[in-house]
Structures are given as C-alpha cells and as structure tokens.
Design an enzyme around this catalytic site. Structure first.
Site, PDB file in Angstrom:
ATOM      1  CE1 TYR A   1      29.474  54.041  10.463  1.00  0.00           C
ATOM      2  CE2 TYR A   1      31.846  54.342  10.221  1.00  0.00           C
ATOM      3  CZ  TYR A   1      30.735  54.177  11.022  1.00  0.00           C
ATOM      4  OH  TYR A   1      30.881  54.148  12.392  1.00  0.00           O
TER       5      TYR A   1
ATOM      6  CG  ASN B   1      25.271  55.401  20.035  1.00  0.00           C
ATOM      7  OD1 ASN B   1      26.486  55.268  19.922  1.00  0.00           O
ATOM      8  ND2 ASN B   1      24.429  54.367  20.001  1.00  0.00           N
TER       9      ASN B   1
ATOM     10  CE  LYS C   1      28.879  57.105  12.312  1.00  0.00           C
ATOM     11  NZ  LYS C   1      28.039  57.362  13.499  1.00  0.00           N
TER      12      LYS C   1
ATOM     13  CB  THR D   1      29.781  47.296  18.697  1.00  0.00           C
ATOM     14  OG1 THR D   1      30.164  47.596  17.338  1.00  0.00           O
ATOM     15  CG2 THR D   1      30.481  48.248  19.659  1.00  0.00           C
ATOM     16  N   PRO D   2      28.099  44.841  18.024  1.00  0.00           N
ATOM     17  CG  PRO D   2      25.971  44.394  18.898  1.00  0.00           C
ATOM     18  CD  PRO D   2      27.215  45.199  19.164  1.00  0.00           C
TER      19      PRO D   2
ATOM     20  CG  ASP E   1      12.868  55.681  11.868  1.00  0.00           C
ATOM     21  OD1 ASP E   1      14.013  56.152  11.694  1.00  0.00           O
ATOM     22  OD2 ASP E   1      12.212  55.134  10.953  1.00  0.00           O
TER      23      ASP E   1
END
Length: 251
Positions: free
Chosen positions: A150, A84, A154, A187-188, A57
């Site tokens: 987000y 990542n 980032k 991607t998922p 985690d």
C-alpha cells in the site's frame, strides 16, 4: 462546481461516495464508477438525475475507453477525474506474496495511471482544460511496516501526479493534476484494516490516538479537499499534494 462533469472511480462507497455526494451538492454532474454495481446503482438512484453509474475495473485498459466515451456521450464533456479506487493488504514484506503485491499495485498504481491517461484524452476533446485528482495517502509520505504494498503504490501515485502535472503544463494544456493524502479515515477500508488487527473497535481507537489530533478523519473532510481541487478556486495548484493527516507528518 455548477456545470462541471466529474468522473469518480471507486465512487460507490467510502471516500468516493462522500466525494460524489458533495460534488453533486455543489452543482456537478457525476459519473460514478466502481466494481460494486449494487452500491453504485443505489447511490446513483439516491442522488437522481445528476449522476449515472458505470461498472469499471480500473486495472483493465480495455474497460477504460468505453467507460470514458460513455461519460462523454451522456454528459457531453469531462471536466474532472477523481482517481479514487484503491485497495490494501495488511501483510509485511516477509509475508505478502508477489501476487498480492501485484494486485495492490494494479489497482492503486496502474488504475491511477490509466485514469490520468484517459482523463487527458477526454479533456483534450473538451478544450484541454480540467482537473485530475489522485487519491494517495499519508502512507505515501510516512512508511508503515504493516502494509508495504500500500505504501509503495501510494508513493507512486504522488510522483506520477507530479509527472502528469508537468506534462500537461509543458504541452500547454490547462489540465491540472494534484494528489490528496488522507490519514486514517472512517471508511469500509479502515474497517477491514481494523478487523485484521484483532478487536476492531480497540484497533480503531489505537489508530485514532496515533494521530496528533487524537481522532480518525471523516469522509467529508476529504470530500471538501476533492471539491476544492475540482473547482476553479484551486486554479494555481498543480503537481502538489494536499495533506490531510491530522499532524502525522509533522512528527
């Protein structure tokens, strides 16, 4: 990558899994870490002796030291850290809660900070040489009204990367630190984003058309960048961002 040892967070799926596969193909031994134990163990089994899986985690500092120490004990060194692991929530600034905001930052920001800190500790034990690769996003360079947490997290990764790079250079460590900034990639995580936007297939088509190249990115296109930054071929590159945006920031 022959002989190098790499640790990848969020390595069980998406960009992490694509990077793990390509790193192994190029000769690296890879420590796969993730919260998804089932997927992580399956990937390690698929790739064989060159990999091992550890549950991690990234938001918990107490998880990091034993995980990194286990990698050192198993593989004997750490040459590359790929930070990542990441999450996102599609809620604008008026609807996202403080708890949700903090959760996104705990993974995307705190997790990368802890990864950089632990990577330096481990790499100093192995001659103070290595490469730290932080997965950021085009959302760190171009804002979006739909997911402010987000974007904020980032963007933090981008400047943290530069700070870490300068710290290592000033200390005389041969440890480089760079960030990668992909656009929307198949991607998922993108699947989850598209599902929130209504018809998932139509949403993905719209997202692809919003990119000047007219298509979504593919995981291997990002994995190639990770391998480059992990390798000695990028030895002059530190404190930089590698932008894989299909032309989005050129608009």
């Amino acid at each position: 990558m022959e002989g190098k040892v790499v640790m990848v967070t969020g390595g069980a799926s998406g960009l992490g899994a694509a990077s793990v596969r390509m790193l192994v193909r190029e000769g690296a031994r890879v420590a796969i870490t993730d919260l998804n134990e089932q997927a992580g163990q399956a990937l390690a089994k698929e790739l064989g002796m060159a990999t091992r899986f550890w549950r991690l985690d990234v938001t918990r500092e107490e998880d990091w030291t034993p995980a990194v120490d286990a990698v050192l004990a198993t593989f004997g060194r750490l040459d590359v850290m790929v930070n990542n692991a990441g999450v996102g929530i599609v809620k604008d600034v008026e609807t996202i809660s403080l708890q949700e905001w903090r959760w996104v930052h705990s993974v995307n920001q705190d997790g990368v900070f802890l990864g950089c800190k632990q990577a330096i500790r481990a790499m100093r034990q192995c001659g103070a040489k290595g490469s730290i690769i932080n997965m950021s996003s085009v959302a760190a360079l171009v804002g979006s009204a739909a997911f402010p947490a987000y974007c904020s997290s980032k963007a933090s990764v981008r400047l943290l990367t530069k700070s870490v790079a300068l710290h290592c250079a000033q200390k005389g460590y041969d440890i480089r630190c760079n960030s990668v900034h992909p656009v929307y990639v198949e991607t998922p995580m993108l699947d989850k984003l598209a599902s929130v936007m209504g018809d998932a297939a139509a949403a993905k088509e719209r997202l692809g058309k919003s990119i000047p190249l007219g298509r979504l990115g593919q995981p291997d296109e990002v994995a190639h960048a990770v391998v480059y930054l992990a390798s000695d071929e990028s030895s002059l590159m530190t404190g930089s961002e590698l932008v894989l945006d299909g032309g989005m920031t050129a608009m």
